[in-house]
Design an enzyme around this catalytic site. Structure first.
Site, PDB file in Angstrom:
ATOM      1  N   ARG A   1      12.972 -22.646  37.232  1.00  0.00           N
ATOM      2  CA  ARG A   1      12.121 -22.524  36.031  1.00  0.00           C
ATOM      3  C   ARG A   1      10.707 -22.066  36.401  1.00  0.00           C
ATOM      4  NH1 ARG A   1      12.302 -28.152  33.593  1.00  0.00           N
ATOM      5  NH2 ARG A   1      11.168 -27.301  31.833  1.00  0.00           N
TER       6      ARG A   1
ATOM      7  N   ARG B   1       6.988 -16.719  25.767  1.00  0.00           N
ATOM      8  CA  ARG B   1       7.234 -16.863  27.202  1.00  0.00           C
ATOM      9  C   ARG B   1       7.477 -15.519  27.870  1.00  0.00           C
ATOM     10  NH1 ARG B   1       9.226 -22.539  26.912  1.00  0.00           N
ATOM     11  NH2 ARG B   1       9.816 -23.269  28.951  1.00  0.00           N
TER      12      ARG B   1
ATOM     13  N   ARG C   1      10.092 -36.978  35.363  1.00  0.00           N
ATOM     14  CA  ARG C   1       9.969 -37.069  33.896  1.00  0.00           C
ATOM     15  C   ARG C   1      11.239 -37.655  33.276  1.00  0.00           C
ATOM     16  NH1 ARG C   1       8.222 -31.912  30.382  1.00  0.00           N
ATOM     17  NH2 ARG C   1      10.189 -30.996  31.054  1.00  0.00           N
TER      18      ARG C   1
ATOM     19  N   ARG D   1      16.284 -34.789  31.549  1.00  0.00           N
ATOM     20  CA  ARG D   1      16.789 -33.508  31.065  1.00  0.00           C
ATOM     21  C   ARG D   1      17.527 -32.800  32.198  1.00  0.00           C
ATOM     22  NH1 ARG D   1      11.635 -30.631  28.353  1.00  0.00           N
ATOM     23  NH2 ARG D   1      12.670 -28.883  29.344  1.00  0.00           N
TER      24      ARG D   1
ATOM     25  N   LYS E   1       2.134 -29.413  28.511  1.00  0.00           N
ATOM     26  CA  LYS E   1       1.932 -28.760  27.204  1.00  0.00           C
ATOM     27  C   LYS E   1       2.470 -29.636  26.070  1.00  0.00           C
ATOM     28  CE  LYS E   1       4.405 -25.061  28.066  1.00  0.00           C
ATOM     29  NZ  LYS E   1       4.866 -25.350  29.434  1.00  0.00           N
TER      30      LYS E   1
HETATM   31  P1  AMP Z   1      10.723 -26.299  27.485  1.00  0.00           P
HETATM   32  O1  AMP Z   1      11.104 -27.564  26.817  1.00  0.00           O
HETATM   33  O2  AMP Z   1       9.570 -25.584  26.813  1.00  0.00           O
HETATM   34  O3  AMP Z   1      10.514 -26.423  28.968  1.00  0.00           O
HETATM   35  O4  AMP Z   1      11.975 -25.290  27.300  1.00  0.00           O
HETATM   36  C1  AMP Z   1      13.251 -25.625  27.806  1.00  0.00           C
HETATM   37  C2  AMP Z   1      14.136 -24.392  27.826  1.00  0.00           C
HETATM   38  O5  AMP Z   1      14.294 -23.866  26.483  1.00  0.00           O
HETATM   39  C3  AMP Z   1      13.634 -23.206  28.642  1.00  0.00           C
HETATM   40  O6  AMP Z   1      13.916 -23.344  30.016  1.00  0.00           O
HETATM   41  C4  AMP Z   1      14.405 -22.050  27.996  1.00  0.00           C
HETATM   42  O7  AMP Z   1      15.760 -22.055  28.398  1.00  0.00           O
HETATM   43  C5  AMP Z   1      14.380 -22.443  26.523  1.00  0.00           C
HETATM   44  N1  AMP Z   1      13.190 -21.900  25.828  1.00  0.00           N
HETATM   45  C6  AMP Z   1      12.178 -22.623  25.245  1.00  0.00           C
HETATM   46  N2  AMP Z   1      11.255 -21.799  24.708  1.00  0.00           N
HETATM   47  C7  AMP Z   1      11.673 -20.542  24.960  1.00  0.00           C
HETATM   48  C8  AMP Z   1      11.151 -19.245  24.688  1.00  0.00           C
HETATM   49  N3  AMP Z   1       9.984 -19.080  24.063  1.00  0.00           N
HETATM   50  N4  AMP Z   1      11.867 -18.165  25.109  1.00  0.00           N
HETATM   51  C9  AMP Z   1      13.042 -18.313  25.726  1.00  0.00           C
HETATM   52  N5  AMP Z   1      13.586 -19.486  26.045  1.00  0.00           N
HETATM   53  C10 AMP Z   1      12.921 -20.600  25.664  1.00  0.00           C
END
Ligand code: AMP
Length: 215
Positions: free
Chosen positions: A171, A88, A127, A160, A13
């Site tokens: 996740r 989410r 990654r 990360r 994404k």
């Molecule tokens: P991502 O980079 O999109 O994989 O997000 C990394 C982390 O940020 C996730 O595992 C959550 O802990 C937090 N996070 C990102 N977007 C959201 C969201 N819309 N709702 C809740 N937590 C989020």
């Protein structure tokens, strides 16, 4: 255009939303990136979010909704954007619908990127992200020219915390439990377009553009 890219963590994404931003000029709103920046800067939001990110669990909905409201309806409000990583959960999706309605706006499209979970887990573990400019590499399919150094800006590449294997599994479970119902929510509203997310960056981008209506 108000669009959402949805799909499991690691499906691509972020890469695709960045490309949409560069090529179509729509603003990429990546909630994960915003939270990581807040953590690095040590802001109040960052302190609230830190533990959730480290564990791969979701930040509470009310925090995310107010973050999104500030981002979309700052000064000036954004007209063309692609949400990456939000919503989410179903309450986030419902909150977004209400937020847009309050501003007499609505969503145009939701694009679901589909790919097998086993392949995604392998990709996530490989990654690497640039600490400085956020560029994304993959040690298997798109490695940097020099080990641990960003081709684009010379910044340091890092893994990360939540891209470690044990957190990845968690996740993906969180995605199945909390985000797949969001897919059903948008499908019911007739907004959802499914796209094959497993291919080269260009192939997937082509599929997304078609799903967005031929931009
Ligand atoms: P991502 O980079 O999109 O994989 O997000 C990394 C982390 O940020 C996730 O595992 C959550 O802990 C937090 N996070 C990102 N977007 C959201 C969201 N819309 N709702 C809740 N937590 C989020």
């Amino acid at each position: 255009m108000r669009a959402i890219l949805i799909g499991p963590p690691g499906v691509g994404k972020g890469t695709q939303a960045k490309k949409i931003q560069t090529e179509l000029g729509w603003r990429q709103i990546a909630t994960g990136d915003i939270l990581r920046e807040a953590i690095q800067a040590g802001t109040a939001l960052g302190k609230l979010a830190e533990n959730y990110l480290a564990q791969g669990t979701l930040v509470p909905d009310d925090i995310m909704l107010s973050l999104i409201e500030q981002t979309l309806y700052g000064n000036p409000p954004l007209e063309n954007f692609v949400l990456d990583g939000f919503p989410r959960t179903v309450p986030q999706a419902e909150g977004l619908t209400q937020l847009l309605q309050r501003h007499a706006d609505r969503l145009d499209r939701v694009v679901l990127l589909v790919a097998p979970f086993t392949a995604i887990a392998q990709r996530l573990a490989a990654r690497r992200t640039c600490r400085q400019c956020g560029a994304i590499y993959n040690l298997m399919t798109n490695p940097p020219k020099q080990d641990s150094i960003c081709d684009r800006c010379g910044g340091e590449l890092y893994q990360r915390d939540d891209d470690r294997l044990e957190v990845i599994q968690h996740r993906l479970e969180v995605y199945q439990r909390q985000t797949e119902p969001v897919v059903a929510y948008y499908r019911q509203q007739g907004l959802l377009q499914e796209v094959n997310g497993w291919g080269s960056i260009e192939e997937v981008y082509h599929n997304i553009k078609r799903a967005l209506g031929g931009f």
